[in-house]
Scaffold this active site. Structure first.
Site, PDB file in Angstrom:
ATOM      1  CB  THR A   1       2.467  17.717  16.241  1.00  0.00           C
ATOM      2  OG1 THR A   1       1.088  17.904  16.420  1.00  0.00           O
ATOM      3  CG2 THR A   1       3.224  18.854  16.891  1.00  0.00           C
TER       4      THR A   1
ATOM      5  NE  ARG B   1      -7.421  19.346  20.982  1.00  0.00           N
ATOM      6  CZ  ARG B   1      -6.181  19.022  20.632  1.00  0.00           C
ATOM      7  NH1 ARG B   1      -5.577  19.651  19.659  1.00  0.00           N
ATOM      8  NH2 ARG B   1      -5.541  18.064  21.253  1.00  0.00           N
TER       9      ARG B   1
ATOM     10  N   GLY C   1      -4.750  22.459  21.531  1.00  0.00           N
ATOM     11  CA  GLY C   1      -4.004  21.338  22.110  1.00  0.00           C
ATOM     12  C   GLY C   1      -2.839  21.789  22.967  1.00  0.00           C
ATOM     13  CG  ASP C   2       0.329  18.974  23.295  1.00  0.00           C
ATOM     14  OD1 ASP C   2      -0.439  18.839  22.320  1.00  0.00           O
ATOM     15  OD2 ASP C   2       1.457  18.454  23.338  1.00  0.00           O
TER      16      ASP C   2
ATOM     17  CB  THR D   1       4.139  14.767  18.608  1.00  0.00           C
ATOM     18  OG1 THR D   1       3.064  14.284  17.781  1.00  0.00           O
ATOM     19  CG2 THR D   1       5.175  13.667  18.757  1.00  0.00           C
ATOM     20  N   GLY D   2       1.435  14.082  20.240  1.00  0.00           N
ATOM     21  CA  GLY D   2       0.585  13.034  20.799  1.00  0.00           C
ATOM     22  C   GLY D   2      -0.764  13.598  21.197  1.00  0.00           C
TER      23      GLY D   2
ATOM     24  N   GLY E   1      -2.897  15.710  22.829  1.00  0.00           N
ATOM     25  CA  GLY E   1      -2.614  16.955  23.525  1.00  0.00           C
ATOM     26  C   GLY E   1      -3.248  17.065  24.895  1.00  0.00           C
TER      27      GLY E   1
HETATM   28  N1  ASP Z   1      -0.264  17.208  20.164  1.00  0.00           N
HETATM   29  C1  ASP Z   1      -1.081  17.665  19.082  1.00  0.00           C
HETATM   30  C2  ASP Z   1      -2.381  18.187  19.623  1.00  0.00           C
HETATM   31  O1  ASP Z   1      -2.943  17.562  20.509  1.00  0.00           O
HETATM   32  C3  ASP Z   1      -1.382  16.621  18.066  1.00  0.00           C
HETATM   33  C4  ASP Z   1      -0.184  15.946  17.461  1.00  0.00           C
HETATM   34  O2  ASP Z   1       0.837  15.740  18.115  1.00  0.00           O
HETATM   35  O3  ASP Z   1      -0.261  15.616  16.255  1.00  0.00           O
HETATM   36  O4  ASP Z   1      -2.855  19.164  19.121  1.00  0.00           O
END
Ligand code: ASP
Length: 306
Positions: free
Chosen positions: A170, A198, A200-201, A221-222, A224
């Site tokens: 992300t 789905r 994400g965050d 990022t991470g 989500g």
């Molecule tokens: N945070 C993002 C998600 O869960 C994924 C990412 O950080 O690459 O969609």
């Protein structure tokens, strides 16, 4: 006052001996180009909102990152893009999720903020809105690169379990302009092999993206799901508003909370004072920051700046 721009290109298992040098070079070049784009706006006295959008657009176009072109693929083999933007001056926000044809998701999020009465628009109707706003439409194939197809095939071959093992890419940007206003933007393809629509965050205001002139601007990022449950962006901002913590302390506390929920990831943040912070719980995070006359680009785990 001075301006500050902090960006990330995702976090993950990058380690000096494991990451191919050309991949690191591509990411570093992309981060530098995004700093150039956002920094030029801030140096000219432009707004943090314009700067984070400009930086995010550069990173969306760069296939080194999981956002826009080069996004990871769903279990069905599509790219479905999420993005959000928030203006700390007035807490106006816009977000889009599940886009399949809009080339610049972050600009669709900004259009949602500025030209719709809503905050979050989703799926094909969000693409139709973006199109009506004059934003370029492309085929879904345009977003796909062979590397992501191979990643999806590897995940599906190992049972199709959503890839939560530290391959996050992300992108995000937070900035404080010369007037002391903060803004945040985040854009992503989400997680490899995600299914069932789905989200994400990243496009959820308060989770992966948040900005408030009373406290901080934040991009995550991470994993989500953990950042949603921790309401990470708002939690960081609330800690700044309601406690005596420094920005780095608040950021570290939120990351610890994410870890306690079984997540991994990273955060970047700026305060209206221009103070900046970043942190991550994975081996590395593509990240960079700039202020007048200063610039730093980093990938691996080095002592966090305070
Ligand atoms: N945070 C993002 C998600 O869960 C994924 C990412 O950080 O690459 O969609």
């Amino acid at each position: 006052m001075n301006w500050t721009l902090v960006i990330h290109g995702g976090c993950g298992a990058m380690q000096p001996d494991k990451l191919p040098p050309e991949q690191e070079e591509r990411a570093r070049a992309g981060l530098a180009a995004a700093l150039d784009a956002g920094g030029a706006i801030l140096a000219a006295g432009g707004s943090s909102l314009d700067a984070v959008e400009a930086a995010a657009r550069v990173l969306e176009e760069d296939t080194a990152f999981n956002a826009g072109r080069g996004s990871v693929l769903t279990a069905q083999g599509h790219a479905e893009l999420d993005a959000a933007i928030m203006d700390g001056r007035n807490r106006r926000a816009g977000a889009v999720a599940g886009l399949r044809t809009t080339r610049a998701p972050v600009s669709a999020a900004r259009a949602a903020m500025e030209h719709s009465p809503h905050v979050l628009l989703t799926y094909d109707q969000a693409d139709r809105f973006a199109e009506a706003q004059g934003l370029e439409q492309v085929t879904n194939d345009w977003f796909m690169i062979p590397e992501r197809r191979a990643q999806l095939e590897a995940v599906m071959a190992s049972g199709g379990k959503v890839d939560t093992v530290m391959k996050y890419g992300t992108i995000g940007a937070v900035a404080c302009d010369v007037d002391g206003h903060v803004a945040a933007a985040t854009s992503t393809g989400g997680l490899t092999a995600k299914r069932w629509g789905r989200i994400g965050d990243s496009p959820l205001i308060g989770a992966g993206t948040y900005a408030d002139d009373r406290s901080a601007a934040v991009s995550a990022t991470g994993l989500g799901e953990a950042f949603i449950r921790a309401v990470a962006g708002h939690e960081l901002a609330a800690r700044m508003r309601l406690s005596d913590e420094t920005l780095q302390q608040a950021l570290d506390a939120v990351l610890a909370d994410v870890v306690s929920l079984g997540g991994t990831g990273g955060l970047i943040a700026v305060a209206p004072s221009g103070e900046a912070a970043w942190g991550f719980t994975t081996p590395g995070m593509y990240r960079a920051r700039a202020a007048a006359g200063a610039r730093e680009i980093a990938v691996y785990s080095e002592p966090a700046r305070r």
